[in-house]
Design a protein around this motif. Structure first.
Motif, PDB file in Angstrom:
ATOM      1  N   VAL A   1       6.440   9.409  44.028  1.00 55.79           N
ATOM      2  CA  VAL A   1       5.134   9.477  44.700  1.00 55.79           C
ATOM      3  C   VAL A   1       4.991   8.447  45.809  1.00 55.79           C
ATOM      4  CG1 VAL A   1       3.844  10.530  42.806  1.00 55.79           C
ATOM      5  CG2 VAL A   1       4.115   8.034  42.885  1.00 55.79           C
ATOM      6  N   THR A   2       5.870   7.455  45.842  1.00 58.44           N
ATOM      7  CA  THR A   2       5.801   6.485  46.934  1.00 58.44           C
ATOM      8  C   THR A   2       6.470   7.010  48.202  1.00 58.44           C
ATOM      9  OG1 THR A   2       7.872   5.349  46.340  1.00 58.44           O
ATOM     10  CG2 THR A   2       5.843   4.587  45.275  1.00 58.44           C
TER      11      THR A   2
ATOM     12  N   PHE B   1      -1.014   2.217  45.930  1.00 55.32           N
ATOM     13  CA  PHE B   1      -0.891   2.803  47.268  1.00 55.32           C
ATOM     14  C   PHE B   1      -0.543   4.287  47.224  1.00 55.32           C
ATOM     15  CE2 PHE B   1       0.595  -1.730  48.214  1.00 55.32           C
ATOM     16  CZ  PHE B   1      -0.711  -2.177  48.373  1.00 55.32           C
ATOM     17  N   ALA B   2       0.377   4.674  46.340  1.00 61.64           N
ATOM     18  CA  ALA B   2       0.764   6.087  46.270  1.00 61.64           C
ATOM     19  C   ALA B   2      -0.386   6.975  45.788  1.00 61.64           C
ATOM     20  CB  ALA B   2       1.993   6.257  45.383  1.00 61.64           C
ATOM     21  N   PRO B   3      -1.107   6.599  44.719  1.00 59.97           N
ATOM     22  CA  PRO B   3      -2.248   7.433  44.329  1.00 59.97           C
ATOM     23  C   PRO B   3      -3.294   7.574  45.426  1.00 59.97           C
ATOM     24  CG  PRO B   3      -1.672   5.943  42.553  1.00 59.97           C
ATOM     25  CD  PRO B   3      -0.849   5.533  43.738  1.00 59.97           C
ATOM     26  N   LEU B   4      -3.553   6.485  46.145  1.00 59.30           N
ATOM     27  CA  LEU B   4      -4.515   6.566  47.241  1.00 59.30           C
ATOM     28  C   LEU B   4      -4.007   7.504  48.333  1.00 59.30           C
ATOM     29  CD1 LEU B   4      -7.015   5.791  48.838  1.00 59.30           C
ATOM     30  CD2 LEU B   4      -5.817   3.712  49.586  1.00 59.30           C
ATOM     31  N   ALA B   5      -2.746   7.369  48.704  1.00 62.03           N
ATOM     32  CA  ALA B   5      -2.194   8.213  49.761  1.00 62.03           C
ATOM     33  C   ALA B   5      -2.199   9.680  49.351  1.00 62.03           C
ATOM     34  CB  ALA B   5      -0.772   7.761  50.097  1.00 62.03           C
ATOM     35  N   LEU B   6      -1.849   9.965  48.100  1.00 59.26           N
ATOM     36  CA  LEU B   6      -1.845  11.352  47.629  1.00 59.26           C
ATOM     37  C   LEU B   6      -3.259  11.906  47.564  1.00 59.26           C
ATOM     38  CD1 LEU B   6      -0.220  13.742  46.605  1.00 59.26           C
ATOM     39  CD2 LEU B   6      -0.334  12.752  44.296  1.00 59.26           C
ATOM     40  N   THR B   7      -4.198  11.094  47.122  1.00 61.53           N
ATOM     41  CA  THR B   7      -5.596  11.536  47.071  1.00 61.53           C
ATOM     42  C   THR B   7      -6.107  11.854  48.470  1.00 61.53           C
ATOM     43  OG1 THR B   7      -5.987  10.188  45.097  1.00 61.53           O
ATOM     44  CG2 THR B   7      -7.921  10.923  46.318  1.00 61.53           C
ATOM     45  N   ARG B   8      -5.740  11.055  49.445  1.00 59.65           N
ATOM     46  CA  ARG B   8      -6.171  11.317  50.821  1.00 59.65           C
ATOM     47  C   ARG B   8      -5.647  12.674  51.295  1.00 59.65           C
ATOM     48  NH1 ARG B   8      -4.847   6.078  54.391  1.00 59.65           N
ATOM     49  NH2 ARG B   8      -5.432   7.578  56.022  1.00 59.65           N
ATOM     50  N   LEU B   9      -4.406  13.006  50.962  1.00 58.58           N
ATOM     51  CA  LEU B   9      -3.860  14.298  51.367  1.00 58.58           C
ATOM     52  C   LEU B   9      -4.540  15.450  50.630  1.00 58.58           C
ATOM     53  CD1 LEU B   9      -0.014  13.556  51.493  1.00 58.58           C
ATOM     54  CD2 LEU B   9      -1.574  13.838  53.422  1.00 58.58           C
ATOM     55  N   ALA B  10      -4.913  15.211  49.379  1.00 52.72           N
ATOM     56  CA  ALA B  10      -5.512  16.263  48.561  1.00 52.72           C
ATOM     57  C   ALA B  10      -7.009  16.418  48.782  1.00 52.72           C
ATOM     58  CB  ALA B  10      -5.257  15.970  47.077  1.00 52.72           C
ATOM     59  N   LEU B  11      -7.632  15.418  49.403  1.00 48.59           N
ATOM     60  CA  LEU B  11      -9.088  15.382  49.505  1.00 48.59           C
ATOM     61  C   LEU B  11      -9.699  16.634  50.141  1.00 48.59           C
ATOM     62  CD1 LEU B  11     -11.353  13.469  48.698  1.00 48.59           C
ATOM     63  CD2 LEU B  11     -11.205  12.430  50.974  1.00 48.59           C
TER      64      LEU B  11
ATOM     65  N   LEU C   1       6.738  -6.845  42.016  1.00 51.07           N
ATOM     66  CA  LEU C   1       5.284  -6.759  42.125  1.00 51.07           C
ATOM     67  C   LEU C   1       4.888  -5.790  43.239  1.00 51.07           C
ATOM     68  CD1 LEU C   1       2.626  -7.837  41.002  1.00 51.07           C
ATOM     69  CD2 LEU C   1       2.739  -9.693  42.674  1.00 51.07           C
ATOM     70  N   VAL C   2       5.603  -5.818  44.331  1.00 51.12           N
ATOM     71  CA  VAL C   2       5.347  -4.861  45.409  1.00 51.12           C
ATOM     72  C   VAL C   2       5.532  -3.437  44.903  1.00 51.12           C
ATOM     73  CG1 VAL C   2       6.225  -3.993  47.615  1.00 51.12           C
ATOM     74  CG2 VAL C   2       5.875  -6.441  47.293  1.00 51.12           C
ATOM     75  N   ARG C   3       6.600  -3.204  44.140  1.00 48.74           N
ATOM     76  CA  ARG C   3       6.853  -1.868  43.596  1.00 48.74           C
ATOM     77  C   ARG C   3       5.730  -1.426  42.664  1.00 48.74           C
ATOM     78  NH1 ARG C   3       8.982   3.172  44.095  1.00 48.74           N
ATOM     79  NH2 ARG C   3       9.600   4.015  42.067  1.00 48.74           N
ATOM     80  N   VAL C   4       5.235  -2.335  41.826  1.00 50.75           N
ATOM     81  CA  VAL C   4       4.125  -2.015  40.923  1.00 50.75           C
ATOM     82  C   VAL C   4       2.903  -1.557  41.718  1.00 50.75           C
ATOM     83  CG1 VAL C   4       2.450  -3.024  39.324  1.00 50.75           C
ATOM     84  CG2 VAL C   4       4.888  -3.457  39.013  1.00 50.75           C
ATOM     85  N   TYR C   5       2.595  -2.252  42.803  1.00 47.83           N
ATOM     86  CA  TYR C   5       1.442  -1.869  43.621  1.00 47.83           C
ATOM     87  C   TYR C   5       1.707  -0.590  44.412  1.00 47.83           C
ATOM     88  CZ  TYR C   5      -1.815  -5.642  42.726  1.00 47.83           C
ATOM     89  OH  TYR C   5      -2.737  -6.481  42.110  1.00 47.83           O
ATOM     90  N   GLU C   6       2.932  -0.399  44.863  1.00 48.18           N
ATOM     91  CA  GLU C   6       3.251   0.822  45.599  1.00 48.18           C
ATOM     92  C   GLU C   6       3.037   2.057  44.730  1.00 48.18           C
ATOM     93  OE1 GLU C   6       6.635  -0.563  48.846  1.00 48.18           O
ATOM     94  OE2 GLU C   6       7.244   0.181  46.865  1.00 48.18           O
TER      95      GLU C   6
ATOM     96  N   SER D   1       3.218   6.075  36.943  1.00 50.62           N
ATOM     97  CA  SER D   1       2.980   4.631  36.878  1.00 50.62           C
ATOM     98  C   SER D   1       4.273   3.904  36.566  1.00 50.62           C
ATOM     99  CB  SER D   1       1.935   4.326  35.798  1.00 50.62           C
ATOM    100  OG  SER D   1       1.595   2.962  35.762  1.00 50.62           O
ATOM    101  N   VAL D   2       4.339   2.648  36.952  1.00 50.42           N
ATOM    102  CA  VAL D   2       5.431   1.771  36.527  1.00 50.42           C
ATOM    103  C   VAL D   2       4.827   0.481  35.993  1.00 50.42           C
ATOM    104  CG1 VAL D   2       7.148   2.718  38.121  1.00 50.42           C
ATOM    105  CG2 VAL D   2       5.759   0.757  38.821  1.00 50.42           C
ATOM    106  N   LEU D   3       5.519  -0.091  35.003  1.00 47.61           N
ATOM    107  CA  LEU D   3       5.032  -1.292  34.345  1.00 47.61           C
ATOM    108  C   LEU D   3       5.447  -2.554  35.079  1.00 47.61           C
ATOM    109  CD1 LEU D   3       3.681  -2.478  31.745  1.00 47.61           C
ATOM    110  CD2 LEU D   3       5.986  -2.536  30.766  1.00 47.61           C
ATOM    111  N   GLY D   4       6.654  -2.546  35.631  1.00 51.05           N
ATOM    112  CA  GLY D   4       7.233  -3.756  36.188  1.00 51.05           C
ATOM    113  C   GLY D   4       8.351  -4.245  35.293  1.00 51.05           C
TER     114      GLY D   4
END
Length: 235
Positions: free
Chosen positions: A60-61, A114-124, A105-110, A87-90
């Motif tokens: 999803v990233t 960030f990925a859920p937000l980006a996907l939601t924007r495309l699906a909105l 930590l960057v991967r956890v946030y990605e 999701s990823v735990l780290g």
């Protein structure tokens, strides 16, 4: 038939939810990183009934993968429900926040923000075009409680909660939920507690009725726990 996009759907809560939606004859667009596991899940779901199951492996990233999912939504003609479950735990064992490797930590946030937000924007546009679309972001009690070792994952889930709350405030015709399923007997919890037996945690299938009830009853957008919709799940 209603259409749902569920990320991280090859196992755990994502697969358990997909099973329940397949029984309801939903059209399912499913995503997961592991192609073999996702293909196995899709075959299982198609055997449950007449649900149309579209499974696409990917991360999803990856913007190209997200666009592919967007195109599948367009081909389906609608989107009623988006479940950001991937999701990823780290690192495992979970490190203290001060020692959390920056790249991890960057991967956890990605993955978790960030990925859920980006996907939601495309699906909105598709979610807003129907009767009343819904977004469910899978959260955690670590988003609201501070536990040693959970600073990376917990803060990312807290950020995702706030992202969802803001999207709801900006889109009053969209239902946006942060859903905390509680501890479950899943791979993620085994990673969180390496070497421990987590089989005493509830199986993901026991959580799904609460998640379906949340979707069916459509309370105001916000953060909800499994106990609020299925108290009997918690023993």
């Amino acid at each position: 038939m209603p259409v749902a996009l569920v990320t991280g759907a090859s196992r755990g809560l994502g697969l358990a939810l997909a099973r329940a939606l397949a029984i309801r004859s939903w059209t399912l667009i499913l995503d997961a990183r592991g192609a073999a596991d996702l293909d196995r899940a899709a075959r299982e779901l198609r055997a449950l009934g007449d649900a149309d199951v579209i499974a696409v492996a990917g991360d999803v990233t990856d913007p190209a993968h997200r666009r592919e999912l967007r195109d599948l939504i367009r081909e389906s003609g609608r989107l009623d429900l988006l479940v950001n479950n991937a999701s990823v735990l780290g690192p495992s064992p979970l490190p203290p926040l001060a020692a959390h490797p920056p790249a991890d930590l960057v991967r956890v946030y990605e993955v978790n923000v960030f990925a859920p937000l980006a996907l939601t924007r495309l699906a909105l546009p598709f979610l807003l075009a129907g009767d009343r679309g819904a977004v469910v972001n899978i959260s955690s009690d670590a988003a609201v409680n501070a536990y040693p070792g959970w600073g990376g994952y917990g803060s990312a889930k807290a950020a995702l909660d706030h992202v969802g709350a803001t999207l709801a405030a900006e889109n009053p015709d969209l239902d946006v939920y942060a859903f905390d399923p509680g501890d479950m007997n899943t791979d993620l919890h085994r990673q969180a507690f390496p070497g421990e037996d987590v089989s005493d945690r509830p199986n993901p299938e026991t959580v799904v009725p609460a998640l379906l009830r949340l979707y069916d009853e459509r309370p105001a957008s916000g953060r909800y726990t499994v106990a609020e919709f299925a108290p009997a799940v918690i023993s």
